[in-house]
Enzyme design. Sequence first.
Site, PDB file in Angstrom:
ATOM      1  N   LYS A 193     -18.254  -6.539   7.581  1.00  0.00           N
ATOM      2  CA  LYS A 193     -16.913  -7.086   7.444  1.00  0.00           C
ATOM      3  C   LYS A 193     -16.213  -7.053   8.799  1.00  0.00           C
ATOM      4  CE  LYS A 193     -13.320  -6.829   3.980  1.00  0.00           C
ATOM      5  NZ  LYS A 193     -12.755  -6.047   2.870  1.00  0.00           N
TER       6      LYS A 193
ATOM      7  N   HIS B 217       0.836  -1.198   0.000  1.00  0.00           N
ATOM      8  CA  HIS B 217       0.000   0.000   0.000  1.00  0.00           C
ATOM      9  C   HIS B 217       0.873   1.252   0.000  1.00  0.00           C
ATOM     10  CE1 HIS B 217      -3.044  -2.726   2.184  1.00  0.00           C
ATOM     11  NE2 HIS B 217      -3.507  -2.536   0.957  1.00  0.00           N
TER      12      HIS B 217
ATOM     13  N   SER C 233      -2.994  -7.819   2.861  1.00  0.00           N
ATOM     14  CA  SER C 233      -3.434  -7.621   4.246  1.00  0.00           C
ATOM     15  C   SER C 233      -3.951  -8.914   4.844  1.00  0.00           C
ATOM     16  CB  SER C 233      -4.513  -6.541   4.311  1.00  0.00           C
ATOM     17  OG  SER C 233      -3.976  -5.281   4.000  1.00  0.00           O
TER      18      SER C 233
ATOM     19  N   ARG D 145      -2.255  -6.729  -8.095  1.00  0.00           N
ATOM     20  CA  ARG D 145      -1.133  -7.655  -7.948  1.00  0.00           C
ATOM     21  C   ARG D 145      -1.161  -8.750  -9.003  1.00  0.00           C
ATOM     22  NH1 ARG D 145      -2.423  -9.643  -2.221  1.00  0.00           N
ATOM     23  NH2 ARG D 145      -4.427  -9.268  -3.161  1.00  0.00           N
TER      24      ARG D 145
END
Length: 152
Positions: free
Chosen positions: A42, A18, A128, A91
């Site tokens: 979440k 990040h 993460s 990614r």
Amino acid sequence: MKKIALFPGTFDPFTIGHQSLVNRGLELVDEIIISIGVNDKKSTYFTLEKRLEQIRTLYKDNPRIRVKPYATLTVDFAREMNADFILRGIRTVNDFEYEKTIADVNRKLAGIETFILFTEPEHTHISSSIVRELLRYGKDVSLFVPEEIDLY
């Protein structure tokens, strides 16, 4: 006219991947608003307050970075913040399909452009979710998060 980009995410936690995207994004815009999305459905490892504190501490000396929470559609928050762009990183090829769809919807809804930066090769394995899993098992994650971030 100041060019502002919104960099949205959960950032649970904020990783060196990040950080790399933010640093590279600053070469393209005048200001980046790191926006932590709040989603009650979440479950997160770190509280919203802790994540805000971690990222604000990391960028405390950079006036071109703001850190804000939001609980609306990302595109609505971008408009509220007068952001011209949404910054995203990918990614893998799998990330691309998802990000392209969201970018198309955001452009259609609000005319906001998304720019996507490819993750640097040395960071493609970092996410993460992997960092959270390592933390759950008591592993050292210092290779994956900025050293200024206090995880405890």
